[in-house]
Each structure stands twice: as C-alpha cells, then as structure tokens.
Design an enzyme around this catalytic site. Structure first.
Site, PDB file in Angstrom:
ATOM      1  N   TYR A 105      11.434  -4.131  22.829  1.00  0.00           N
ATOM      2  CA  TYR A 105      12.152  -2.796  22.767  1.00  0.00           C
ATOM      3  C   TYR A 105      11.752  -1.871  23.848  1.00  0.00           C
ATOM      4  CZ  TYR A 105      11.879   1.823  20.329  1.00  0.00           C
ATOM      5  OH  TYR A 105      11.839   3.031  19.930  1.00  0.00           O
ATOM      6  N   CYS A 106      12.854  -1.185  24.599  1.00  0.00           N
ATOM      7  CA  CYS A 106      12.720  -0.730  25.766  1.00  0.00           C
ATOM      8  C   CYS A 106      12.925   0.774  25.652  1.00  0.00           C
ATOM      9  CB  CYS A 106      13.642  -1.318  26.807  1.00  0.00           C
ATOM     10  SG  CYS A 106      13.269  -3.437  26.880  1.00  0.00           S
ATOM     11  N   THR A 116      10.094   3.433  26.589  1.00  0.00           N
ATOM     12  CA  THR A 116       9.179   3.787  27.554  1.00  0.00           C
ATOM     13  C   THR A 116       9.572   3.628  28.978  1.00  0.00           C
ATOM     14  OG1 THR A 116       7.312   3.601  26.118  1.00  0.00           O
ATOM     15  CG2 THR A 116       6.965   4.309  28.338  1.00  0.00           C
ATOM     16  N   GLU A 133       3.729   3.316  20.124  1.00  0.00           N
ATOM     17  CA  GLU A 133       4.640   3.383  19.101  1.00  0.00           C
ATOM     18  C   GLU A 133       4.557   5.025  18.632  1.00  0.00           C
ATOM     19  OE1 GLU A 133       5.867   0.646  16.352  1.00  0.00           O
ATOM     20  OE2 GLU A 133       5.523  -0.872  17.835  1.00  0.00           O
TER      21      GLU A 133
END
Ligand code: FAD
Length: 421
Positions: free
Chosen positions: A163-164, A166, A403
């Site tokens: 999951y990209c 940041t 998160e």
C-alpha cells in the site's frame, strides 16, 4: 459459508510440529497449557463458527509462527511460505469476495483472526493485514477485469501487495502527496517516490496513490503497479526497532508507464479509496495489538506464578496483582471497542469512521501499555531477547504511528464531534 471453506481448507493443511527452544517452549506452551481465565477469553461471546476459525488461527499462530517469530525478527526474514500456508486457510483475502478467491468474512471475523494470528508473530500478521487491505481495495473499487486479474493471486498469496500512500514530504498530511501520474495515450507516466512502504521491494503489486489533478485530495487517483515495470525501483531496506519480519523500503517511480486500465475507480477518487482502505486497516492493526497484549497478559501471569522474590512468588504481591488486573481490564476494554468498530464498519454505520479511529487510538495505546507493563513484571528477563515479551513491545510500538498516527486519529474524532450534529 466462507468460514466453512476456511475450515475445510484448514483440514487439508498439515500443521507442522517444531522442536521449540527452551524459552520459546516456556513462553508459548505456558500460554496454551495453563488455559485462559474466562474474563479475558477472546472466544467468549462468539458464534460457534467464529470460535472454530479463531481456533484455526490460534493453532496456526502457535504451530507455524510462534516457533519462528524470534528468528524472523533477528534475521529479518520475510516468511513468504508461512504466509502462503496462512493463505491456504483463507487468510490472504479474509474480507475479499469469494468469487475472486476471498473468504468473504466480515470485519469482525477478520479482527478475530488477526488478533489470534498476531499472538504468533505481530510483524508477520501486520503485513498480512496490509496485504488484505490492498486485496480488498482492488476487490471493492476495481472493475471485474481488475478484480479477476489481481485478486485470485493475492488471496492465495501467490503474489504479495503493498500500500503506497506516504511520501518523504507527506506523512500525516497525506493529501499533500506529490507523486504525479501524467496521462499519455492509454498509459499514465508515474514519477515520484513513496516512503516507508511495507513489503516494498519484495512484493509484486503496488497500490499507489498519485496526483492526476490539482492540489488536495480531489486531485488524487489510485493506480495498481506491477513489479517489473520499467522505472520502478526501491530504496535500501530500512533498519527498524520492530516489524523486522517484513521489509520496509522507499518505492521510486521514474517514468513508469502504467496502463489506464490499472486505475481503480475514477480519476480523483484515489484519496477516498485510500481512506476507505485505512478504516479497515485501522481495525486490523488494532487487532494485531490486541493479540500481542493478550499474549503479554498471559506471559506476565505465568511469570508471576513461577518467579520468587522475598521468599514468595510475585503472584503474592498485591501491587503486581493490581497491575495484572489493570492489564486484563484494558485488554478487554480494547477488545470490546475493536469489535464494536468492526461491526459499525461492516454495517456502514455513520459512526464507523470515528469508531475505527477511536479503536486505533485507544487500542494501540492501551495494548502498548499492557505489553510494556508485562515486560516490567518480567524484570531483567523481560529485556532479554530470549523472552517473547520484548518482541511484542517492539513490534506493536509502531502501531501508534502508522495507518494514521494516533494524533491524526484524535483529529478525525474531534472533527466528527465538532462538525457533525
Ligand atoms: C514501519 C513502518 C511501516 C509503514 N508502512 C507504510 C506503508 O506500507 N504504506 C504507507 O503508505 N505508509 C507506511 N508507513 C508510513 C506511516 O503511515 C507514516 O510514518 C505516518 O503516517 C506518519 O507520517 P510521518 O512519519 O511522515 O510523520 P509526520 O507526519 O511528520 O508526523 C510527525 C509527528 O507529528 C505529529 N503531527 C503531525 N501533524 C500534526 C498536527 N497537525 N497536530 C498534532 N500532531 C501532528 C504526528 O502525529 C507525529 O507524531 C509506515 C511507517 C513505518 C514506520
């Protein structure tokens, strides 16, 4: 139905037996042998079906993860094969629809499973939870072609996902991200970089939030990028305090051509998709903290029963009894909140986003405090790597940061209180 599938699959998987080292044996057998007081039993109140897959998850944690958790941490091993075994039990796409290989379970079921798995290794379970979040995003926001292309391989963990969101310059203020995707024919040309990406470099599928429009959240879209795409590269593997069984790297895009057909949802919907993924992600990561706290309460109790000082076991000290009681109370309060948030999210209730944030904030803070107190009760032994409690402490510390930091959780909750009527 899907739970039945998971159980049927469980029967087909041989859960290996390992020769466990002195301290591992002491730590994990004690958790299983001594039983659990009803007041902290995580199976209380569950349906028979939930109890069954919870047991499958606890057994998997005890047999396939716990014996290796110290080694995975020390040697920084990303345990692909162990995770593929977990996927055979249906844990690769727990809340993904069954028509593309998922288990089709609820958010509450998912929380129960992640809590149980993380007793065996928080770091590995936390990665599995991120992978599940990515698979769910593709399942939910992808069209049929995209779902069929990506989800079956993700649910079986033939392929792994990252999951990209940041970037080096945008963390808490995620909507200020700069990675750009410029439309050129039937491709987007992606340029920029992502920081702190879990699994980065070792995973196959990258769910990337990038800017296709103007400033702010409405200019963000979501693209799925496959490893091997020319122009995709990775930074060095970060050296971390915990979460060592999963790599963390920067992900770099230099003129990566991504087919338009790999865009999830419409242009400009990427930030919403990212946040919807994170609502579930926050329950999942809180559930991983719960598992660590649950194990740490049992470890503290067992240590208190065997360690003698001043001529008697620590369990005779009222001060430590009170500490243990507080730990148990915080554990149960945390579990109740996570499960409440999971149900709210499942039902699409208006309080779901705030409850997910409250659960993430409260549970990751309280569970860190429980694990840290358990370490304190272990005295000097708690500080030794022979004892699992220090690894739970190190592994769940980061749950207060990622998160969405716990400060960001406070912002979300306060915004809801002050703007909704
Ligand atoms: C091990 C690890 C794995 C990660 N995995 C992923 C991943 O897979 N994918 C991904 O996209 N990201 C990932 N992250 C990134 C993570 O989500 C960010 O680190 C996090 O969102 C915080 O961003 P930041 O580090 O830039 O901190 P910053 O945003 O710089 O914040 C620094 C501190 O200031 C506080 N702060 C900032 N603004 C305010 C304010 N207005 N009011 C009060 N306090 C404020 C923050 O809460 C924090 O305590 C990972 C991080 C780590 C450490």
């Amino acid at each position: 139905m899907a739970a039945v599938k998971a159980l049927a699959m469980a029967r087909g998987v041989r859960l290996g037996s390992y020769s466990i080292g002195r301290n591992r044996s002491l730590i994990f057998n004690s958790v299983q042998r001594r039983g659990i007081a009803a007041c902290i039993d995580p199976s209380i109140g569950l349906t028979d079906e939930q109890k069954e897959f919870q047991k499958v998850a606890f057994d998997f944690a005890a047999n396939e993860m716990a014996p290796h958790m110290a080694e995975w941490d020390l040697k920084e091993i990303f345990p692909l094969e162990a995770m593929r075994k977990a996927a055979q039990l249906g844990f690769g796409g727990i809340y993904v629809n069954p028509d593309v290989g998922g288990s089709g379970l609820s958010r509450l079921d998912t929380s129960i499973i992640f809590e149980a798995l993380s007793t065996g290794c928080v770091s590995t379970t936390a990665y599995i939870s991120i992978h599940n979040m990515c698979a769910w995003m593709i399942d939910t926001f992808g069209n049929n072609e995209q779902r069929e292309k990506f989800c079956p391989d993700l649910c079986s963990m033939r392929k792994f996902a990252s999951y990209c969101l940041t970037e080096p310059g945008s963390g808490s203020d995620a909507a200020s991200l700069l990675t750009s995707a410029r439309l050129q024919g039937d491709h987007y040309i992606l340029n920029g970089s992502k920081a702190f990406i879990s699994g980065g470099g070792d995973t196959d599928v990258y769910v990337v939030m990038c800017r296709t429009g103007g400033k702010g959240p409405k200019g963000i879209s979501c693209l799925v990028l496959e490893k091997g795409t020319p122009g995709l590269s990775f930074g060095k593997k970060e050296k971390k305090v915990g979460w060592n069984s999963q790599p963390t790297r920067a992900v770099i895009f230099e003129d990566c051509a991504v087919p338009v057909t790999n865009r999830l949802g419409a242009e400009g919907e990427g930030f919403t998709i990212a946040m919807k993924g994170l609502n579930g992600g926050r329950i999942n990561i809180a559930s991983c903290s719960l598992g660590a706290a649950h194990a740490s309460v049992l470890l503290a109790r067992d240590h208190m029963c065997v360690r003698k000082q001043f001529g008697e076991t620590l369990s005779n000290s009222q001060f430590l009894q009170f500490k243990l009681a507080e730990m148990a109370t915080k554990l149960v309060a945390s579990r109740l909140l996570v499960r409440q948030a999971a149900v709210a999210l499942q039902e699409g209730r208006p309080d779901a986003v705030s409850l997910c944030s409250m659960a993430k904030l409260f549970v990751t803070d309280e569970c860190f405090s429980i694990c840290n107190q358990s370490l304190q009760i272990h005295g000097g032994y708690g500080y030794l790597k022979d004892y699992a409690v220090q690894q739970y402490v190190r592994d769940i510390r980061v749950h207060q940061i990622l998160e969405g930091t716990n400060e960001v959780m406070r912002m979300i909750i306060a915004r809801s209180l002050l703007t909704e009527s």
